[in-house]
Design an enzyme around this catalytic site. Structure first.
Site, PDB file in Angstrom:
ATOM      1  N   ASN A   1      -4.161  -5.370   7.311  1.00 15.84           N
ATOM      2  CA  ASN A   1      -5.391  -4.488   7.399  1.00 15.84           C
ATOM      3  C   ASN A   1      -5.901  -5.265   8.577  1.00 15.84           C
ATOM      4  O   ASN A   1      -5.641  -4.535   9.693  1.00 15.84           O
ATOM      5  CB  ASN A   1      -5.959  -3.917   6.722  1.00 15.84           C
ATOM      6  CG  ASN A   1      -5.433  -2.785   5.385  1.00 15.84           C
ATOM      7  OD1 ASN A   1      -4.589  -1.943   5.275  1.00 15.84           O
ATOM      8  ND2 ASN A   1      -6.567  -2.463   4.269  1.00 15.84           N
TER       9      ASN A   1
ATOM     10  N   ALA B   1     -13.738   2.657  -3.441  1.00 11.72           N
ATOM     11  CA  ALA B   1     -13.105   2.520  -4.652  1.00 11.72           C
ATOM     12  C   ALA B   1     -11.894   2.880  -3.420  1.00 11.72           C
ATOM     13  O   ALA B   1     -10.743   3.425  -3.441  1.00 11.72           O
ATOM     14  CB  ALA B   1     -12.975   2.658  -5.327  1.00 11.72           C
ATOM     15  N   CYS B   2     -12.625   3.389  -1.740  1.00  8.40           N
ATOM     16  CA  CYS B   2     -10.476   2.517  -1.321  1.00  8.40           C
ATOM     17  C   CYS B   2     -11.571   1.992  -0.246  1.00  8.40           C
ATOM     18  O   CYS B   2     -10.739   1.190   0.744  1.00  8.40           O
ATOM     19  CB  CYS B   2     -11.554   4.261  -0.175  1.00  8.40           C
ATOM     20  SG  CYS B   2     -11.438   6.069  -1.010  1.00  8.40           S
TER      21      CYS B   2
ATOM     22  N   PHE C   1      -4.521  -4.401   2.595  1.00  3.90           N
ATOM     23  CA  PHE C   1      -5.772  -5.969   1.674  1.00  3.90           C
ATOM     24  C   PHE C   1      -5.682  -6.886   3.109  1.00  3.90           C
ATOM     25  O   PHE C   1      -5.841  -6.171   4.253  1.00  3.90           O
ATOM     26  CB  PHE C   1      -4.988  -6.342   0.527  1.00  3.90           C
ATOM     27  CG  PHE C   1      -4.500  -5.132  -0.361  1.00  3.90           C
ATOM     28  CD1 PHE C   1      -5.966  -4.931  -1.565  1.00  3.90           C
ATOM     29  CD2 PHE C   1      -3.625  -4.863  -1.444  1.00  3.90           C
ATOM     30  CE1 PHE C   1      -5.810  -4.128  -2.435  1.00  3.90           C
ATOM     31  CE2 PHE C   1      -3.634  -4.067  -2.141  1.00  3.90           C
ATOM     32  CZ  PHE C   1      -4.811  -3.826  -2.933  1.00  3.90           C
TER      33      PHE C   1
END
Length: 600
Positions: free
Chosen positions: A511, A268-269, A508
């Protein structure tokens, strides 16, 4: 019990094992899974009839269904996950160790008669492309129809695998039960489980897994974390390769040059978001090979080659939206299983972050009418299980038996301070130290406290199948092989916050700006980086920030070395590493001293 099913198995060793297990667990029936679509539909029909599976609106999500688990069975259970080795030190301080003989005895007691009233499904599966030198074959015996349907999506499974196994091939024995036998005439519950007796156990002496009491994802789909990481990491060490908790992407620049990167983040990163990133910068393309696991081997040319051993995605649903990850939404549009998300009145799914406003009339993940302002409608660790082939940005090499050459390895975590946006290791040894030093704020993927900072070396803390200090050593050993052309190693952190607690970096799809800098560095561009004690940092002008409204203060926070913060960081890592005692490689101790000395 050896009637119809035995004629379907040509492998005597497998036949014998199924027979032995059947005598122990006493199922009402045995079924060999062939992996066909008609079988999937039939098993799904069994779940629908029992009330555990709800078909979704076929106009919106064709051939998809929603499953609700028991509230007591919603995530990986690290406290009940064990590594069994003859010597305790081989499991190391980060694993729960048990004596293999004692644990086998304990499990015999739990498994005795545990499939009464149920069907034993035999699932032959392959992790990695069939007939690839990378691949491992396993057979999971389970009493869970949910596992059958999920393994069909997540692995290459069925008749093809059985054929590939032949009559004498080696395979990993994976035994699973929800641990809820039924008496004659007893009505089943929608999601059977046995929370008081959960055990997920890995025996490294014979490379097998036994899982009891949980029907959830990683605890029950034994090809995933159990075989592909906990067993495979142990095998990889003895055979000179790596089994890693990493995504794999192909990145193409506007000139048409393509490179493959692997990246490691705790659960969840943002692994799935990066794996399916949709670039905003014109001319760049990102394609996905995998979002969770990479097996990496030295190739004949000395480069490291990676494959994704999985066949599907098991993604965290909350936070996934058209803004954050449109490709993930497209991937799970059809032929997918949703677990513990909310249901709309028109038979669609919903979770927090999917839309800015929740639709009216939601049924929450527990099956109750949902009221805004209370508990989340979808469980924070709710999931979608979707076939890898449906990803709109799937890389053409996704199924290559040889794998793809990796030019950069990226380590990241969820850190609100100190760790910069991106930095490049000064050497392979320094890069391994970056991996060993990883820590992250915890998330809902694990049972326990959320938001605490926990050390998670290489994002492998829950998945390394042996002593983590020996694992560091194994990584370091690659540097002593002079025939290898090792990739560069990077640290990234999308989660820096300002003094008001707001994220500084937009994250998001933006990146890619960081990926672009890494791409240029792997091409040998020297002028875009400055050397610091913690690694090479981008020159401020070298990052493509066009269209971003970042203040000079924000940029400074993201790209500077916070000396006092880093001295604390080194002290923190050194303190953590004490758990490894004399097993900790001296190289890591030396690197930490070097960073500290140069900072001062």
């Amino acid at each position: 019990m050896t009637s119809a099913w035995s004629s379907e198995i040509q492998h005597e060793g497998l036949k014998q094992w199924i027979q032995e297990v059947a005598e122990l667990v006493t199922p009402d029936d045995i079924r060999i899974c062939n992996g066909s679509d008609s079988e999937y539909a039939e098993v799904y029909g069994i779940m629908e009839k029992s009330g555990v599976a709800i078909p979704l609106n076929p106009d919106v999500h064709p051939n998809c269904f929603l499953v609700r688990s028991s509230p007591e069975d919603v995530a990986r259970v690290e406290q009940f996950t064990f590594i069994c080795t003859t010597k305790k030190e081989d499991a190391g301080p980060t694993n729960n160790w048990r004596d293999p003989q004692e644990m086998r005895q304990e499990l015999q007691g739990l498994f005795r008669g545990c499939m009464r009233g149920r069907t034993l499904y035999v699932i032959p599966f392959c992790m990695g492309p069939l007939n690839s030198p990378f691949s491992l074959i396993g057979v999971e015996l389970t009493d869970s129809p949910y596992v059958v349907c999920s393994m069909k999506i997540m692995t290459r499974m069925g008749a093809e695998v059985l054929k590939s196994l032949g009559t004498t091939g080696s395979f990993h024995k994976c035994l699973h039960s929800v641990g809820a036998p039924l008496s004659p005439g007893e009505k089943d519950v929608a999601w059977p489980c046995n929370p008081k007796n959960m055990r997920i156990v890995h025996f490294q002496d014979d490379s097998s897994v036994m899982s009891f009491g949980s029907g959830y994802g990683g605890n029950a789909l034994l090809g995933k974390k159990s075989v592909a990481l906990r067993l495979a990491s142990y095998i990889a060490r003895s055979q000179g390769w790596l089994a890693e908790h990493m995504l794999i992407i192909g990145v193409t620049n506007p000139e048409g040059q393509k490179k493959y990167f692997a990246a490691s983040f705790p659960s969840a990163c943002g692994k799935t978001n990066l794996a399916m990133l949709m670039p905003k910068i014109p001319g760049w393309e990102v394609e996905c090979i995998g979002d969770d696991i990479a097996w990496i081997r030295p190739g004949p040319d000395g480069r490291l080659y990676a494959v994704n051993p999985e066949f599907g995605f098991f993604g965290v649903a909350p936070g996934t939206s058209e803004t954050t990850n449109p490709n993930a939404l497209a991937t799970c549009k059809t032929n997918s299983v949703f677990t513990n998300v909310a249901l709309t009145p028109d038979g669609n799914v919903w979770w927090e972050g999917l839309t800015s406003q929740p639709p009216e009339g939601l049924i929450d993940w527990r099956g109750n009418p949902w009221q805004p302002g209370g508990a989340p409608a979808a469980h924070p660790n709710s999931r979608f299980t979707a076939p890898v082939k449906q990803c709109p940005v799937l890389d053409p090499q996704w199924n290559s038996p040889e794998g793809v050459p990796i030019e950069a390895i990226i380590f990241g975590g969820r850190r609100s301070e100190t760790i910069p946006l991106v930095y490049e290791a000064l050497s392979w040894q320094h890069g391994v130290t970056i991996g060993a030093s990883m820590s992250s704020a915890t998330t809902a993927a694990i049972v326990g406290e959320q938001g605490k900072l926990r050390h998670d070396p290489f994002a492998m803390l829950p998945f390394c199948g042996y002593n983590m200090a020996h694992y560091f050593d194994h990584w370091l050993s690659f540097a002593s092989n002079t025939s290898l052309k090792l990739p560069k190693i990077y640290g990234v952190n999308w989660f820096r916050k300002d003094k008001d607690g707001n994220f500084i970096w937009p994250g998001f799809s933006d990146n890619l700006r960081v990926i672009e800098w890494i791409f240029r560095r792997t091409n040998g561009e020297e002028s875009i980086a400055k050397k610091t004690p913690i690694g090479y940092l981008p020159e401020e002008s070298s990052l493509n920030l066009e269209g971003l409204n970042l203040s000079s203060q924000a940029l400074q926070d993201l790209l500077s070395v916070d000396v006092s913060g880093w001295l604390k960081e080194v002290a923190n890592v050194r303190e953590y590493c004490k758990i490894f005692g004399s097993d900790l490689p001296q190289t890591i101790t030396d690197e930490l001293f070097r960073i500290e000395r140069e900072l001062k």
